[in-house]
Design a protein around this motif. Sequence first.
Motif, PDB file in Angstrom:
ATOM      1  N   THR A  68       0.806  -1.211   0.000  1.00 51.98           N
ATOM      2  CA  THR A  68       0.000   0.000   0.000  1.00 51.98           C
ATOM      3  C   THR A  68       0.844   1.269   0.000  1.00 51.98           C
ATOM      4  N   LYS A  69       2.151   1.117   0.249  1.00 56.34           N
ATOM      5  CA  LYS A  69       2.993   2.305   0.310  1.00 56.34           C
ATOM      6  C   LYS A  69       4.449   1.942   0.074  1.00 56.34           C
ATOM      7  N   ILE A  70       5.127   2.722  -0.746  1.00 59.98           N
ATOM      8  CA  ILE A  70       6.589   2.735  -0.810  1.00 59.98           C
ATOM      9  C   ILE A  70       6.989   4.207  -0.745  1.00 59.98           C
ATOM     10  N   TYR A  71       7.591   4.587   0.363  1.00 57.33           N
ATOM     11  CA  TYR A  71       7.957   5.982   0.591  1.00 57.33           C
ATOM     12  C   TYR A  71       9.468   6.134   0.479  1.00 57.33           C
ATOM     13  N   ASN A  72       9.884   7.047  -0.384  1.00 57.54           N
ATOM     14  CA  ASN A  72      11.299   7.321  -0.597  1.00 57.54           C
ATOM     15  C   ASN A  72      11.746   8.390   0.396  1.00 57.54           C
ATOM     16  N   LYS A  73      12.508   7.984   1.381  1.00 59.13           N
ATOM     17  CA  LYS A  73      12.931   8.921   2.424  1.00 59.13           C
ATOM     18  C   LYS A  73      13.870   9.999   1.896  1.00 59.13           C
ATOM     19  N   GLU A  74      14.593   9.698   0.837  1.00 56.39           N
ATOM     20  CA  GLU A  74      15.597  10.637   0.341  1.00 56.39           C
ATOM     21  C   GLU A  74      14.979  11.889  -0.262  1.00 56.39           C
ATOM     22  N   ASP A  75      13.849  11.738  -0.967  1.00 54.83           N
ATOM     23  CA  ASP A  75      13.243  12.928  -1.572  1.00 54.83           C
ATOM     24  C   ASP A  75      11.798  13.158  -1.135  1.00 54.83           C
ATOM     25  N   GLY A  76      11.297  12.313  -0.215  1.00 58.92           N
ATOM     26  CA  GLY A  76       9.970  12.531   0.342  1.00 58.92           C
ATOM     27  C   GLY A  76       8.816  12.205  -0.582  1.00 58.92           C
ATOM     28  N   THR A  77       9.033  11.325  -1.543  1.00 59.28           N
ATOM     29  CA  THR A  77       7.959  10.981  -2.477  1.00 59.28           C
ATOM     30  C   THR A  77       7.327   9.636  -2.127  1.00 59.28           C
ATOM     31  N   ASP A  78       6.011   9.572  -2.326  1.00 59.74           N
ATOM     32  CA  ASP A  78       5.273   8.315  -2.244  1.00 59.74           C
ATOM     33  C   ASP A  78       5.227   7.708  -3.640  1.00 59.74           C
ATOM     34  N   ILE A  79       5.693   6.481  -3.770  1.00 62.11           N
ATOM     35  CA  ILE A  79       5.844   5.850  -5.084  1.00 62.11           C
ATOM     36  C   ILE A  79       4.569   5.114  -5.496  1.00 62.11           C
ATOM     37  N   ARG A 104       2.501   6.108  -8.704  1.00 62.64           N
ATOM     38  CA  ARG A 104       1.924   7.465  -8.765  1.00 62.64           C
ATOM     39  C   ARG A 104       2.997   8.463  -9.174  1.00 62.64           C
ATOM     40  N   PHE A 105       2.560   9.558  -9.773  1.00 60.47           N
ATOM     41  CA  PHE A 105       3.499  10.584 -10.189  1.00 60.47           C
ATOM     42  C   PHE A 105       4.019  11.332  -8.969  1.00 60.47           C
ATOM     43  N   ALA A 106       5.240  11.815  -9.075  1.00 59.02           N
ATOM     44  CA  ALA A 106       5.958  12.310  -7.896  1.00 59.02           C
ATOM     45  C   ALA A 106       5.379  13.606  -7.339  1.00 59.02           C
ATOM     46  N   LYS A 107       4.886  14.477  -8.238  1.00 61.54           N
ATOM     47  CA  LYS A 107       4.442  15.795  -7.789  1.00 61.54           C
ATOM     48  C   LYS A 107       2.973  16.014  -8.113  1.00 61.54           C
ATOM     49  N   LYS A 108       2.312  16.767  -7.264  1.00 60.21           N
ATOM     50  CA  LYS A 108       0.927  17.132  -7.489  1.00 60.21           C
ATOM     51  C   LYS A 108       0.805  17.897  -8.803  1.00 60.21           C
ATOM     52  N   ASP A 109      -0.247  17.634  -9.524  1.00 56.72           N
ATOM     53  CA  ASP A 109      -0.571  18.298 -10.791  1.00 56.72           C
ATOM     54  C   ASP A 109       0.250  17.785 -11.972  1.00 56.72           C
ATOM     55  N   GLU A 110       1.136  16.811 -11.754  1.00 56.17           N
ATOM     56  CA  GLU A 110       1.817  16.223 -12.902  1.00 56.17           C
ATOM     57  C   GLU A 110       0.848  15.340 -13.682  1.00 56.17           C
ATOM     58  N   VAL A 111       1.074  15.246 -14.981  1.00 52.57           N
ATOM     59  CA  VAL A 111       0.214  14.458 -15.864  1.00 52.57           C
ATOM     60  C   VAL A 111       1.075  13.443 -16.607  1.00 52.57           C
ATOM     61  N   LYS A 112       0.417  12.589 -17.383  1.00 54.15           N
ATOM     62  CA  LYS A 112       1.138  11.497 -18.037  1.00 54.15           C
ATOM     63  C   LYS A 112       2.267  11.995 -18.933  1.00 54.15           C
ATOM     64  N   SER A 113       2.040  13.088 -19.635  1.00 51.90           N
ATOM     65  CA  SER A 113       3.066  13.578 -20.566  1.00 51.90           C
ATOM     66  C   SER A 113       4.301  14.133 -19.854  1.00 51.90           C
ATOM     67  N   ASP A 114       4.267  14.201 -18.528  1.00 51.56           N
ATOM     68  CA  ASP A 114       5.463  14.576 -17.758  1.00 51.56           C
ATOM     69  C   ASP A 114       6.388  13.385 -17.531  1.00 51.56           C
ATOM     70  N   TYR A 115       5.984  12.210 -18.037  1.00 57.85           N
ATOM     71  CA  TYR A 115       6.758  10.994 -17.792  1.00 57.85           C
ATOM     72  C   TYR A 115       6.991  10.217 -19.092  1.00 57.85           C
ATOM     73  N   ILE A 116       8.055   9.454 -19.082  1.00 58.22           N
ATOM     74  CA  ILE A 116       8.341   8.545 -20.189  1.00 58.22           C
ATOM     75  C   ILE A 116       8.547   7.140 -19.624  1.00 58.22           C
ATOM     76  N   LEU A 117       8.232   6.157 -20.439  1.00 57.56           N
ATOM     77  CA  LEU A 117       8.539   4.771 -20.114  1.00 57.56           C
ATOM     78  C   LEU A 117       9.823   4.386 -20.841  1.00 57.56           C
TER      79      LEU A 117
END
Length: 293
Positions: free
Chosen positions: A20-31, A145-158
């Motif tokens: 239910t959660k993977i939290y990156n302590k280094e940058d404070g993001t929920d993955i 999940r995307f790292a920052k609020k308001d980010e959309v799919k086109s902010d990411y690449i596979l």
Amino acid sequence: MKLENQYLLVEASEDGAEITKIYNKEDGTDIIWEGNPEFWKRHSPVLFPNVGKTYKNKMLINGEEYTTSQHGFARDSVFECVESTDSMVSFLLNSSEETKKKYPFDFKLFINYYLEGKEVKVEWKVENTGNETMYFTIGAHPAFRFAKKDEVKSDYILKFPGKDQLEYILVDKETEDGMGTAIPEEKRTLKLENNTYVLNEEIFDNDALILDGTQIEEAWVCHKDGTPYVGMKCEGFPSFGIWSVKDAPFVCLEPWMGRCDDRGFNKEISQKNNINKVEPGKEFLKAYTIIVA
């Protein structure tokens, strides 16, 4: 249940044995996707004993039909935590009279998580505790999940290391009997540039992309500038899914040991492509790894 080290905090639940959660302590993001039901209520469900849909929602086992639900019953079952430390946790689901109404085999299903550094190894162990050969498919469905609020799919690449293009098929969204099953005869090509594909909403207009033929053994979600965000290693999986919901700020990377039925498949489960087979008293073991960049 919590796993924790200097890099990551991982939480997993007895409900579905789901991360239910993977939290990156280094940058404070929920993955991992938080399960907001506006888009999708789950996080990283385990798909068992069937991945995806079966044709007409039926499974034929030893001449008897069983009614199935999409992705099977494990994701909606309560597991027992049988072992837990700071670096690993093991969940167990036993077959029961209730599961036998949907799936006639005796089994033990263990879902094990191991935390090492910035990696989470996910291991499935299926023990056949009955006296007949057992057949099943099993798969993963983690939503990143995307790292920052308001980010959309086109902010990411596979990114798919070593790949120039990928071949995929889609699922039937039109016929009543075949809804959600695969259309293997209609193959499509996903062209990559420098092993990458820019995410967009349109790619999911027809639901998930299904990639057969053990094409994917490593995949990454990267930021638009190419910086890695989260990746996966999944060697030896015959099928792989890529999925999201319209406007949802997440993408699912899904390694599968077997997948949904082909449209029109009405044979015994033992005749299904890439079906997993376990003899009485034997076990099946498979794992993949989530890597936080």
